[in-house]
Design a protein around this motif. Structure first.
Motif, PDB file in Angstrom:
ATOM      1  N   THR A  20       0.938  -1.273   0.063  1.00 23.00           N
ATOM      2  CA  THR A  20      -0.052   0.140   0.004  1.00 23.00           C
ATOM      3  C   THR A  20       0.966   1.111  -0.212  1.00 23.00           C
ATOM      4  O   THR A  20       0.457   2.452  -0.573  1.00 23.00           O
ATOM      5  CB  THR A  20      -0.924  -0.110   1.198  1.00 23.00           C
ATOM      6  OG1 THR A  20      -1.742  -1.136   1.209  1.00 23.00           O
ATOM      7  CG2 THR A  20      -1.814   1.118   1.304  1.00 23.00           C
ATOM      8  N   GLN A  21       1.952   1.251   0.643  1.00 25.30           N
ATOM      9  CA  GLN A  21       2.829   2.385   0.673  1.00 25.30           C
ATOM     10  C   GLN A  21       3.576   2.528  -0.593  1.00 25.30           C
ATOM     11  O   GLN A  21       3.657   3.786  -1.005  1.00 25.30           O
ATOM     12  CB  GLN A  21       3.870   2.251   1.840  1.00 25.30           C
ATOM     13  CG  GLN A  21       3.625   2.440   3.388  1.00 25.30           C
ATOM     14  CD  GLN A  21       4.227   1.984   4.247  1.00 25.30           C
ATOM     15  OE1 GLN A  21       5.350   1.229   3.995  1.00 25.30           O
ATOM     16  NE2 GLN A  21       4.334   2.251   5.586  1.00 25.30           N
ATOM     17  N   ARG A  22       3.931   1.360  -1.225  1.00 22.57           N
ATOM     18  CA  ARG A  22       4.560   1.567  -2.477  1.00 22.57           C
ATOM     19  C   ARG A  22       3.549   2.151  -3.526  1.00 22.57           C
ATOM     20  O   ARG A  22       3.816   3.086  -4.379  1.00 22.57           O
ATOM     21  CB  ARG A  22       5.094   0.421  -2.952  1.00 22.57           C
ATOM     22  CG  ARG A  22       5.844   0.260  -4.248  1.00 22.57           C
ATOM     23  CD  ARG A  22       7.048   1.277  -4.514  1.00 22.57           C
ATOM     24  NE  ARG A  22       7.972   0.839  -3.427  1.00 22.57           N
ATOM     25  CZ  ARG A  22       8.924  -0.086  -3.581  1.00 22.57           C
ATOM     26  NH1 ARG A  22       8.935  -0.655  -4.794  1.00 22.57           N
ATOM     27  NH2 ARG A  22       9.802  -0.313  -2.765  1.00 22.57           N
ATOM     28  N   LEU A  23       2.290   1.647  -3.544  1.00 22.58           N
ATOM     29  CA  LEU A  23       1.305   2.124  -4.402  1.00 22.58           C
ATOM     30  C   LEU A  23       0.848   3.715  -4.496  1.00 22.58           C
ATOM     31  O   LEU A  23       0.775   4.313  -5.248  1.00 22.58           O
ATOM     32  CB  LEU A  23       0.191   1.436  -4.311  1.00 22.58           C
ATOM     33  CG  LEU A  23      -0.137  -0.075  -4.682  1.00 22.58           C
ATOM     34  CD1 LEU A  23      -1.123  -0.945  -4.349  1.00 22.58           C
ATOM     35  CD2 LEU A  23       0.167  -0.149  -6.385  1.00 22.58           C
ATOM     36  N   SER A  24       0.958   4.147  -3.023  1.00 22.69           N
ATOM     37  CA  SER A  24       0.748   5.449  -2.732  1.00 22.69           C
ATOM     38  C   SER A  24       1.872   6.193  -3.341  1.00 22.69           C
ATOM     39  O   SER A  24       1.644   7.415  -3.804  1.00 22.69           O
ATOM     40  CB  SER A  24       0.678   5.771  -1.185  1.00 22.69           C
ATOM     41  OG  SER A  24       0.250   6.831  -0.794  1.00 22.69           O
ATOM     42  N   GLN A  25       2.889   5.788  -3.235  1.00 25.53           N
ATOM     43  CA  GLN A  25       4.078   6.669  -3.745  1.00 25.53           C
ATOM     44  C   GLN A  25       3.917   6.787  -5.412  1.00 25.53           C
ATOM     45  O   GLN A  25       4.533   7.609  -5.972  1.00 25.53           O
ATOM     46  CB  GLN A  25       5.627   5.910  -3.604  1.00 25.53           C
ATOM     47  CG  GLN A  25       5.978   5.716  -2.050  1.00 25.53           C
ATOM     48  CD  GLN A  25       6.988   5.012  -1.756  1.00 25.53           C
ATOM     49  OE1 GLN A  25       7.599   4.365  -2.609  1.00 25.53           O
ATOM     50  NE2 GLN A  25       7.660   4.842  -0.550  1.00 25.53           N
ATOM     51  N   TYR A  26       3.342   5.827  -6.017  1.00 30.26           N
ATOM     52  CA  TYR A  26       3.180   5.836  -7.452  1.00 30.26           C
ATOM     53  C   TYR A  26       1.981   6.619  -7.734  1.00 30.26           C
ATOM     54  O   TYR A  26       1.538   6.700  -9.030  1.00 30.26           O
ATOM     55  CB  TYR A  26       3.051   4.448  -8.090  1.00 30.26           C
ATOM     56  CG  TYR A  26       4.396   3.808  -8.187  1.00 30.26           C
ATOM     57  CD1 TYR A  26       5.390   4.353  -8.986  1.00 30.26           C
ATOM     58  CD2 TYR A  26       4.784   2.891  -7.275  1.00 30.26           C
ATOM     59  CE1 TYR A  26       6.714   3.723  -9.287  1.00 30.26           C
ATOM     60  CE2 TYR A  26       5.933   2.051  -7.379  1.00 30.26           C
ATOM     61  CZ  TYR A  26       6.966   2.622  -8.094  1.00 30.26           C
ATOM     62  OH  TYR A  26       8.004   2.182  -8.326  1.00 30.26           O
ATOM     63  N   GLY A  27       1.126   7.184  -6.824  1.00 28.37           N
ATOM     64  CA  GLY A  27      -0.064   7.972  -7.210  1.00 28.37           C
ATOM     65  C   GLY A  27      -1.171   7.370  -7.160  1.00 28.37           C
ATOM     66  O   GLY A  27      -2.349   7.789  -7.548  1.00 28.37           O
ATOM     67  N   ILE A  28      -1.241   6.099  -6.822  1.00 28.93           N
ATOM     68  CA  ILE A  28      -2.476   5.258  -6.805  1.00 28.93           C
ATOM     69  C   ILE A  28      -3.026   5.721  -5.578  1.00 28.93           C
ATOM     70  O   ILE A  28      -2.689   5.569  -4.257  1.00 28.93           O
ATOM     71  CB  ILE A  28      -2.116   3.662  -6.533  1.00 28.93           C
ATOM     72  CG1 ILE A  28      -1.260   3.403  -7.884  1.00 28.93           C
ATOM     73  CG2 ILE A  28      -3.416   3.217  -6.610  1.00 28.93           C
ATOM     74  CD1 ILE A  28      -1.978   3.537  -9.246  1.00 28.93           C
ATOM     75  N   GLU A  29      -4.553   6.025  -5.396  1.00 35.38           N
ATOM     76  CA  GLU A  29      -5.155   6.058  -4.169  1.00 35.38           C
ATOM     77  C   GLU A  29      -5.426   4.933  -3.177  1.00 35.38           C
ATOM     78  O   GLU A  29      -5.659   3.812  -3.731  1.00 35.38           O
ATOM     79  CB  GLU A  29      -6.764   6.614  -4.874  1.00 35.38           C
ATOM     80  CG  GLU A  29      -7.350   6.903  -3.436  1.00 35.38           C
ATOM     81  CD  GLU A  29      -9.000   7.015  -4.081  1.00 35.38           C
ATOM     82  OE1 GLU A  29      -9.791   7.612  -3.058  1.00 35.38           O
ATOM     83  OE2 GLU A  29      -9.565   6.840  -5.237  1.00 35.38           O
ATOM     84  N   THR A  30      -5.006   5.137  -2.131  1.00 31.92           N
ATOM     85  CA  THR A  30      -5.226   4.260  -1.152  1.00 31.92           C
ATOM     86  C   THR A  30      -6.087   4.498   0.030  1.00 31.92           C
ATOM     87  O   THR A  30      -6.124   3.812   0.821  1.00 31.92           O
ATOM     88  CB  THR A  30      -3.484   4.097  -0.411  1.00 31.92           C
ATOM     89  OG1 THR A  30      -3.132   5.326   0.030  1.00 31.92           O
ATOM     90  CG2 THR A  30      -2.698   3.184  -1.308  1.00 31.92           C
ATOM     91  N   HIS A  31      -6.673   5.563   0.141  1.00 40.39           N
ATOM     92  CA  HIS A  31      -7.674   6.035   0.941  1.00 40.39           C
ATOM     93  C   HIS A  31      -8.675   5.280   0.953  1.00 40.39           C
ATOM     94  O   HIS A  31      -9.423   4.478  -0.277  1.00 40.39           O
ATOM     95  CB  HIS A  31      -8.287   7.466   0.597  1.00 40.39           C
ATOM     96  CG  HIS A  31      -9.010   7.912   1.506  1.00 40.39           C
ATOM     97  ND1 HIS A  31      -8.567   8.655   2.957  1.00 40.39           N
ATOM     98  CD2 HIS A  31     -10.442   7.977   1.708  1.00 40.39           C
ATOM     99  CE1 HIS A  31      -9.588   9.022   3.646  1.00 40.39           C
ATOM    100  NE2 HIS A  31     -10.603   8.786   3.142  1.00 40.39           N
ATOM    101  N   GLY A  32      -9.397   4.823   2.087  1.00 38.13           N
ATOM    102  CA  GLY A  32     -10.677   4.144   2.101  1.00 38.13           C
ATOM    103  C   GLY A  32     -11.946   4.511   2.350  1.00 38.13           C
ATOM    104  O   GLY A  32     -12.272   5.503   1.457  1.00 38.13           O
ATOM    105  N   ILE A  33     -12.644   4.323   3.280  1.00 41.15           N
ATOM    106  CA  ILE A  33     -13.986   4.892   3.627  1.00 41.15           C
ATOM    107  C   ILE A  33     -14.108   5.986   4.566  1.00 41.15           C
ATOM    108  O   ILE A  33     -15.122   6.436   4.985  1.00 41.15           O
ATOM    109  CB  ILE A  33     -14.902   3.679   4.173  1.00 41.15           C
ATOM    110  CG1 ILE A  33     -14.496   3.041   5.339  1.00 41.15           C
ATOM    111  CG2 ILE A  33     -15.168   2.942   3.016  1.00 41.15           C
ATOM    112  CD1 ILE A  33     -15.563   1.943   5.848  1.00 41.15           C
ATOM    113  N   ALA A  34     -12.696   6.379   5.362  1.00 42.15           N
ATOM    114  CA  ALA A  34     -12.829   7.492   6.264  1.00 42.15           C
ATOM    115  C   ALA A  34     -13.450   8.909   5.591  1.00 42.15           C
ATOM    116  O   ALA A  34     -13.004   9.044   4.542  1.00 42.15           O
ATOM    117  CB  ALA A  34     -11.595   7.653   6.893  1.00 42.15           C
ATOM    118  N   PRO A  35     -14.114   9.318   6.386  1.00 42.33           N
ATOM    119  CA  PRO A  35     -14.424  11.038   5.854  1.00 42.33           C
ATOM    120  C   PRO A  35     -13.417  11.805   5.401  1.00 42.33           C
ATOM    121  O   PRO A  35     -12.295  11.526   5.954  1.00 42.33           O
ATOM    122  CB  PRO A  35     -15.193  11.535   6.979  1.00 42.33           C
ATOM    123  CG  PRO A  35     -15.727  10.370   7.675  1.00 42.33           C
ATOM    124  CD  PRO A  35     -14.684   9.362   7.761  1.00 42.33           C
TER     125      PRO A  35
END
Length: 516
Positions: free
Chosen positions: A46-61
């Protein structure tokens, strides 16, 4: 003294800058996707995907300070593209092809239903854009009550994905005898996976351009097929029955109502500074213009196909909507083939939002589901999608009508409960006081969920006699009423929830007074 306890907790939540944990009222950082929730491989990936600009946010407001996007026109294009495609076209074909309605009857039903029902997803877009939430079911139910609509939404989204991929596969297969439905389904599934995996912003960018080939294709179809459509206007048709009219109206309503659970997810990063009227207008115009256009074209060409041998051959006895589209465009030669291919390849415009909402809905099923990253659920959806779509393609219209009707039954009840809660018990206000962002997952601060569950069960029980499906026909439907289950569910759901929720509030008020 529950009411005093709730008021105290609400004051505490308003003064706190953090969000309660999923499983308790202990505060944690607002970002649900904090690394503590992911361990081992999931955390590193997840951290690596976030570095590449992939959205990793879930259901938190998403907090107000993080909602900076002012491109509100995207609220139009995301829903215009999602509906201006061959799936919506295929919904219109159900009138003549499945219910044996004439083109004039079909068009009248389409215009009336679309004009009215498109109001609901537009309202939901305003509701959640102003209230700042993606986890929408929390405000009528606590965790256990929210499980019911959330699980149903997971299955509904996957059902829509299956329908989309079947139609895309059929459309690509119509281009050449070397292609088949299976290969087309795989191609559509892969494109959908790529777009959805990247996340919210890429989906919005894609939707801003995905409508273009579909609009060009529909205009070309009108130009090429106008003589046949004109001649079909005077073709004799049997008198439409009440059951056929109502059942087709139910299919149309179901296809639109299903978007109510999706529209909340696509305004959460946009600035809430836009007026409610502006958001509503963008969304309503997107749904109505796209739906009424594609529905009417689908009905018109399906009705005419029975009198045009070349179209009827492509339609393959009302089992291949993609074949119908290609047969209409065939006189344009290579340009028609190109348009058919582009129409098929743009089907992810409907698939991507659906798969995205599938992942967020699955995260909302239970607290521990939210500890799994969103991208994992997208891969699960893809793994289920392709094999089931391949099997479902063998009996398209049976699969199509069954899935849409079942989705419509529960979606109408869900919509009624949410509307009743907002209008009667939240004073029709989107304010922070009515929907405090810090209580979205707090077990003690949310409604008990009992009224929502009671209303849902009552509505489901009430609609059963009015159902009309290939596998079950209720006693009322047998007498010629058609499938009015969608409409019965909405009315009963609203009334039952208003009564149950009102009784609950009176009960808590009396309990508080007796304790005092």
């Amino acid at each position: 003294m529950q009411s005093e306890f709730v008021e105290r907790k609400q004051r505490e939540s308003h003064t706190s800058s953090v969000t309660p944990d999923l499983a308790s009222d202990k505060p944690v950082r607002n970002d649900l996707e904090d690394s503590r929730y992911h361990t081992g491989f999931l955390r590193r990936a997840t951290q690596r995907l976030s570095q590449y600009g992939i959205e990793t946010h879930g259901i938190a407001p998403v907090l107000a300070e993080d909602r900076l996007d002012t491109r509100w026109y995207q609220m139009f294009f995301v829903w215009f593209s999602a509906n201006m495609n061959i799936l919506t076209f295929s919904t219109g074909t159900a009138g003549p092809a499945y219910f044996s309605l004439g083109v004039n009857d079909s068009l009248i039903i389409i215009v009336i239903v679309d004009m009215v029902i498109c109001l609901l997803p537009a309202f939901f877009a305003v509701f959640w854009a102003k209230a700042w939430y993606t986890s929408y079911v929390s405000f009528t139910s606590r965790y256990f009550g929210a499980i019911i609509p959330t699980v149903l939404n997971v299955f509904s989204m996957q059902g829509f994905l299956i329908l989309n991929c079947i139609i895309g596969g059929q459309t690509l297969a119509s281009l050449s005898s070397r292609l088949n439905d299976t290969l087309g389904i795989v191609i559509i599934g892969i494109i959908t996976l790529v777009v959805t995996f990247c996340g919210y912003r890429i989906i919005h960018w894609y939707e801003c351009v995905a409508w273009i080939p579909n609009v060009i294709a529909f205009i070309t179809m009108l130009g090429v097929g106008y003589p046949q459509l004109r001649d079909n206007q005077s073709a004799p048709v049997s008198q439409a029955t009440v059951a056929e009219v109502i059942s087709f109206a139910s299919i149309l309503a179901s296809s639109i109502l299903s978007w109510c659970t999706m529209t909340p997810d696509y305004g959460v990063y946009h600035s809430p500074a836009a007026s409610s009227a502006r958001i509503f207008l963008y969304t309503y115009l997107a749904f109505f213009t796209a739906s009424v256009t594609a529905h009417t074209l689908g009905a018109a060409f399906a009705a005419a196909a029975f009198n045009v041998p070349a179209w009827n051959e492509g339609f393959d006895d009302s089992s291949s909507v993609g074949g119908l589209l290609y047969s209409v465009l065939l006189p344009t030669g290579a340009f028609g083939k190109l348009l058919t291919a582009l129409v098929a390849l743009s089907i992810p415009s409907a698939c991507a939002p659906t798969m995205y909402t599938f992942s967020t809905s699955l995260m909302a099923v239970a607290p521990w589901f939210a500890t799994v990253p969103r991208w994992v659920y997208i891969l699960i959806s893809e793994g289920v999608l392709i094999p089931v779509a391949i099997v479902g393609a063998k009996k398209f219209y049976t699969t199509f009508v069954d899935i849409l009707d079942i989705i419509g039954y529960w979606s109408s009840i869900f919509s009624a409960i949410i509307l009743t809660e907002h209008i009667l018990f939240r004073r029709a206000s989107f304010s922070e006081h009515q929907y405090p962002i810090t209580t979205w997952d707090s077990y003690t601060l949310l409604p008990s969920g009992i009224p929502a569950v009671v209303a849902f069960v009552c509505a489901c029980g009430a609609l059963v006699p009015f159902m009309s499906q290939a596998w079950y026909v209720g006693p009322v439907a047998r007498h010629g009423s058609g499938d009015v289950g969608v409409f019965v569910g909405f009315v009963v759901g609203a009334i039952a929830y208003a009564l149950a929720r009102g009784f609950e509030r009176l009960w808590y008020k009396k309990m508080s007074q007796s304790d005092a």
